[in-house]
Design a protein around this motif. Structure first.
Motif, mmCIF file in Angstrom:
data_model
loop_
_atom_site.group_PDB
_atom_site.id
_atom_site.type_symbol
_atom_site.label_atom_id
_atom_site.label_comp_id
_atom_site.label_asym_id
_atom_site.label_seq_id
_atom_site.Cartn_x
_atom_site.Cartn_y
_atom_site.Cartn_z
ATOM 1 N N ILE A 108 -78.879 45.942 -53.038
ATOM 2 C CA ILE A 108 -79.330 46.310 -51.811
ATOM 3 C C ILE A 108 -80.546 47.473 -51.867
ATOM 4 O O ILE A 108 -80.560 48.614 -52.209
ATOM 5 N N VAL A 109 -80.694 46.682 -51.069
ATOM 6 C CA VAL A 109 -82.507 47.775 -50.446
ATOM 7 C C VAL A 109 -83.066 48.410 -49.279
ATOM 8 O O VAL A 109 -81.875 47.508 -48.283
ATOM 9 N N ASP A 110 -83.974 48.995 -48.735
ATOM 10 C CA ASP A 110 -83.919 49.411 -47.233
ATOM 11 C C ASP A 110 -85.077 48.501 -47.073
ATOM 12 O O ASP A 110 -86.354 49.112 -47.922
ATOM 13 N N VAL A 111 -85.285 48.400 -45.956
ATOM 14 C CA VAL A 111 -86.848 47.340 -45.604
ATOM 15 C C VAL A 111 -86.858 47.906 -43.587
ATOM 16 O O VAL A 111 -85.815 48.426 -43.283
ATOM 17 N N GLU A 112 -87.560 47.754 -43.587
ATOM 18 C CA GLU A 112 -88.173 48.587 -42.139
ATOM 19 C C GLU A 112 -88.071 47.038 -40.632
ATOM 20 O O GLU A 112 -88.272 45.825 -42.118
ATOM 21 N N PRO A 113 -87.100 47.292 -39.459
ATOM 22 C CA PRO A 113 -87.593 46.728 -39.127
ATOM 23 C C PRO A 113 -88.703 45.725 -39.627
ATOM 24 O O PRO A 113 -89.808 46.747 -38.791
ATOM 25 N N GLU A 114 -88.484 44.343 -38.290
ATOM 26 C CA GLU A 114 -89.592 43.940 -37.911
ATOM 27 C C GLU A 114 -89.838 43.904 -36.812
ATOM 28 O O GLU A 114 -89.137 43.533 -36.013
ATOM 29 N N PRO A 115 -91.272 43.693 -36.142
ATOM 30 C CA PRO A 115 -91.053 43.810 -34.866
ATOM 31 C C PRO A 115 -91.684 43.089 -34.144
ATOM 32 O O PRO A 115 -91.122 41.774 -35.018
ATOM 33 N N LEU A 116 -90.803 42.455 -32.577
ATOM 34 C CA LEU A 116 -90.327 41.514 -32.469
ATOM 35 C C LEU A 116 -91.827 41.198 -31.162
ATOM 36 O O LEU A 116 -93.025 41.458 -30.322
ATOM 37 N N GLY A 117 -92.444 40.095 -31.795
ATOM 38 C CA GLY A 117 -93.473 39.867 -30.676
ATOM 39 C C GLY A 117 -93.430 38.256 -29.489
ATOM 40 O O GLY A 117 -92.300 38.164 -29.898
ATOM 41 N N PRO A 118 -94.332 37.898 -28.692
ATOM 42 C CA PRO A 118 -94.246 37.185 -28.252
ATOM 43 C C PRO A 118 -93.508 35.930 -29.254
ATOM 44 O O PRO A 118 -94.118 34.876 -29.620
ATOM 45 N N GLY A 119 -92.551 34.645 -28.085
ATOM 46 C CA GLY A 119 -92.237 32.798 -28.279
ATOM 47 C C GLY A 119 -91.239 33.552 -29.595
ATOM 48 O O GLY A 119 -90.629 33.192 -30.638
ATOM 49 N N GLN A 120 -90.638 35.199 -30.255
ATOM 50 C CA GLN A 120 -90.264 34.347 -31.533
ATOM 51 C C GLN A 120 -88.655 35.415 -30.867
ATOM 52 O O GLN A 120 -88.674 35.711 -29.427
ATOM 53 N N VAL A 121 -87.827 35.408 -32.149
ATOM 54 C CA VAL A 121 -86.508 35.551 -31.656
ATOM 55 C C VAL A 121 -86.070 36.942 -32.471
ATOM 56 O O VAL A 121 -86.006 36.505 -33.782
ATOM 57 N N ARG A 122 -84.994 37.684 -32.362
ATOM 58 C CA ARG A 122 -84.629 38.484 -33.209
ATOM 59 C C ARG A 122 -83.031 38.358 -33.378
ATOM 60 O O ARG A 122 -82.123 38.351 -32.205
ATOM 61 N N LEU A 123 -82.328 37.809 -34.509
ATOM 62 C CA LEU A 123 -80.989 37.546 -34.780
ATOM 63 C C LEU A 123 -80.756 38.890 -35.331
ATOM 64 O O LEU A 123 -81.009 39.751 -36.448
ATOM 65 N N ARG A 124 -79.357 39.239 -35.514
ATOM 66 C CA ARG A 124 -78.591 39.873 -35.828
ATOM 67 C C ARG A 124 -77.418 39.362 -37.160
ATOM 68 O O ARG A 124 -77.038 38.420 -36.926
ATOM 69 N N VAL A 125 -78.430 39.440 -38.678
ATOM 70 C CA VAL A 125 -77.736 38.553 -38.686
ATOM 71 C C VAL A 125 -76.283 38.892 -39.452
ATOM 72 O O VAL A 125 -75.767 40.224 -39.995
ATOM 73 N N GLU A 126 -75.616 37.756 -39.506
ATOM 74 C CA GLU A 126 -74.220 37.796 -40.083
ATOM 75 C C GLU A 126 -73.910 36.769 -41.610
ATOM 76 O O GLU A 126 -73.161 37.053 -42.164
ATOM 77 N N ALA A 127 -74.995 35.958 -41.873
ATOM 78 C CA ALA A 127 -74.467 34.968 -42.950
ATOM 79 C C ALA A 127 -76.040 34.621 -43.178
ATOM 80 O O ALA A 127 -76.806 34.375 -42.426
ATOM 81 N N ALA A 128 -76.104 34.252 -44.400
ATOM 82 C CA ALA A 128 -77.784 34.222 -45.610
ATOM 83 C C ALA A 128 -77.261 32.783 -46.173
ATOM 84 O O ALA A 128 -76.577 33.298 -47.605
ATOM 85 N N ALA A 129 -77.000 31.670 -46.182
ATOM 86 C CA ALA A 129 -76.800 31.011 -47.594
ATOM 87 C C ALA A 129 -77.824 30.816 -48.398
ATOM 88 O O ALA A 129 -79.021 31.437 -48.436
ATOM 89 N N VAL A 130 -77.103 31.033 -50.057
ATOM 90 C CA VAL A 130 -77.793 30.434 -51.182
ATOM 91 C C VAL A 130 -78.267 29.380 -52.071
ATOM 92 O O VAL A 130 -77.436 28.543 -51.629
ATOM 93 N N SER A 131 -79.729 29.629 -51.671
ATOM 94 C CA SER A 131 -80.378 28.259 -52.956
ATOM 95 C C SER A 131 -80.220 28.658 -53.750
ATOM 96 O O SER A 131 -81.027 29.730 -54.123
ATOM 97 N N PRO A 132 -80.556 27.135 -54.957
ATOM 98 C CA PRO A 132 -82.151 27.357 -56.337
ATOM 99 C C PRO A 132 -83.528 28.390 -55.736
ATOM 100 O O PRO A 132 -84.013 28.374 -56.685
ATOM 101 N N THR A 133 -83.877 27.793 -54.637
ATOM 102 C CA THR A 133 -84.921 28.428 -54.585
ATOM 103 C C THR A 133 -84.906 29.967 -54.589
ATOM 104 O O THR A 133 -85.610 30.899 -54.196
ATOM 105 N N ASP A 134 -83.588 30.084 -53.998
ATOM 106 C CA ASP A 134 -83.732 31.782 -54.325
ATOM 107 C C ASP A 134 -84.381 32.318 -54.683
ATOM 108 O O ASP A 134 -84.368 33.409 -55.328
ATOM 109 N N THR A 135 -83.201 31.341 -55.983
ATOM 110 C CA THR A 135 -82.929 32.062 -57.639
ATOM 111 C C THR A 135 -84.364 32.011 -58.292
ATOM 112 O O THR A 135 -84.943 33.011 -58.966
#
Length: 311
Positions: free
Chosen positions: A17-44
């Motif tokens: 677990i690491v600490d990261v800065e929030p991302e700024p929101l710009g025009p045409g973008q969407v901010r999600l409060r993340v509840e789930a993130a799937a794991v894939s071989p690309t991630d490994t």
């Protein structure tokens, strides 16, 4: 805010677990409060440093993850297809600390749509990357209804979506499976199931002596499986393989980043889940704090469905 990432590339134990800065929101973008993130071989691969040379960010932390689902927390100017409070899913182009394994994620509006109404956010997180890759592979090959498609790795996430989407497109599907996975692959809709292995091309030719019209090589067998395809046939690959130039085979390395902002394609997948065309499969969930164990499980192999991190 919290994320699961690495300060130094390495094995699963590098995830923390690491600490990261929030991302700024710009025009045409969407901010999600993340509840789930799937794991894939690309991630490994990303965690191990395989893509470090491509990453524009050269200082830690690095956060993996290409699939995300949660609740819309904020929308930028010009976003009309989502509203605050909607359950949504999206595909992430990860770099530096901006992968999917984080509590808060900003996405281009074209990369995020409503989650299927009949799915949990955990289930929804398993769809974007594999679903779009499967759709792109089929679009590249452009087979016509009635033609024959072979699918290797059919019990996996990409392969399973290819089987279901191909059947919806009117194709005849021959797919590989281990004995343990044969019923699963039949349930996904494969017309013919052959035993997986290095000789799978021979097994496919036994069923279709003239060869198949197209191949989606989800198990990354590359040259081993090419004899299954008729001269001039189409081959979709997922790790950049471009063939040997023989028999007029047409190769389509399938790179999902090319369609990462194709909102119409992602929304079509959502509707196909709601219509029962696509099946969302969750193998197991882990809290984000146990991301290392999630990666260990994936790398041990044999996972059917997607592993999902929860926040």
């Amino acid at each position: 805010m919290r994320a699961a990432g690495v300060m130094q590339f390495g094995g699963p134990e590098a995830l923390q677990i690491v600490d990261v800065e929030p991302e700024p929101l710009g025009p045409g973008q969407v901010r999600l409060r993340v509840e789930a993130a799937a794991v894939s071989p690309t991630d490994t691969h990303a965690r191990s440093g395989a893509y470090a040379g491509r990453d524009p960010v050269t200082t830690p932390p690095w956060v993996p993850g290409m699939d995300v689902a949660g609740v819309v927390a904020e929308v930028g100017d010009g976003v009309e297809h989502l509203a605050v409070g909607d359950a949504a899913m999206g595909i992430v182009g990860p770099f530096g600390p901006y992968g999917a394994y984080r509590e808060d994620k900003v996405l281009p509006g074209g990369s995020v749509v409503r989650a299927p109404a009949n799915a949990t956010v955990v289930e929804a997180s398993t769809l974007p990357m594999n679903g779009l890759t499967a759709r792109l592979a089929l679009d590249h090959m452009a087979l016509q209804p009635g033609q024959v498609l072979a699918v290797t790795g059919a019990a996996g996430a990409f392969g399973g979506y290819v089987v279901q989407l191909a059947k919806a497109d009117g194709l005849t599907v021959v797919a590989d499976a281990s004995e343990a996975d044969e019923q699963l692959v039949r349930d996904l809709g494969a017309d013919v199931v052959v035993r997986r292995g290095d000789d799978v091309a021979d097994r496919i030719r036994e069923q279709f002596p003239d060869g198949v019209d197209g191949l989606a090589d989800g198990s990354v067998q590359d040259a081993l499986v090419l004899p299954a395809v008729k001269d001039g046939g189409a081959v979709a690959t997922v790790r950049g393989y471009r063939g040997d130039g023989q028999r007029g085979l047409r190769f389509f390395p399938t790179m999902v980043r090319k369609v990462a902002e194709d909102r119409a394609a992602l929304d079509r997948l959502r509707r196909q889940v709601e219509d029962g065309v696509l099946t969302l499969r969750v193998a197991r969930t882990f809290p984000a704090e146990q991301a290392a164990e999630a990666h260990r499980m994936l790398e041990r192999g044999g996972v059917r469905g997607r592993i999902v991190l929860t926040f």
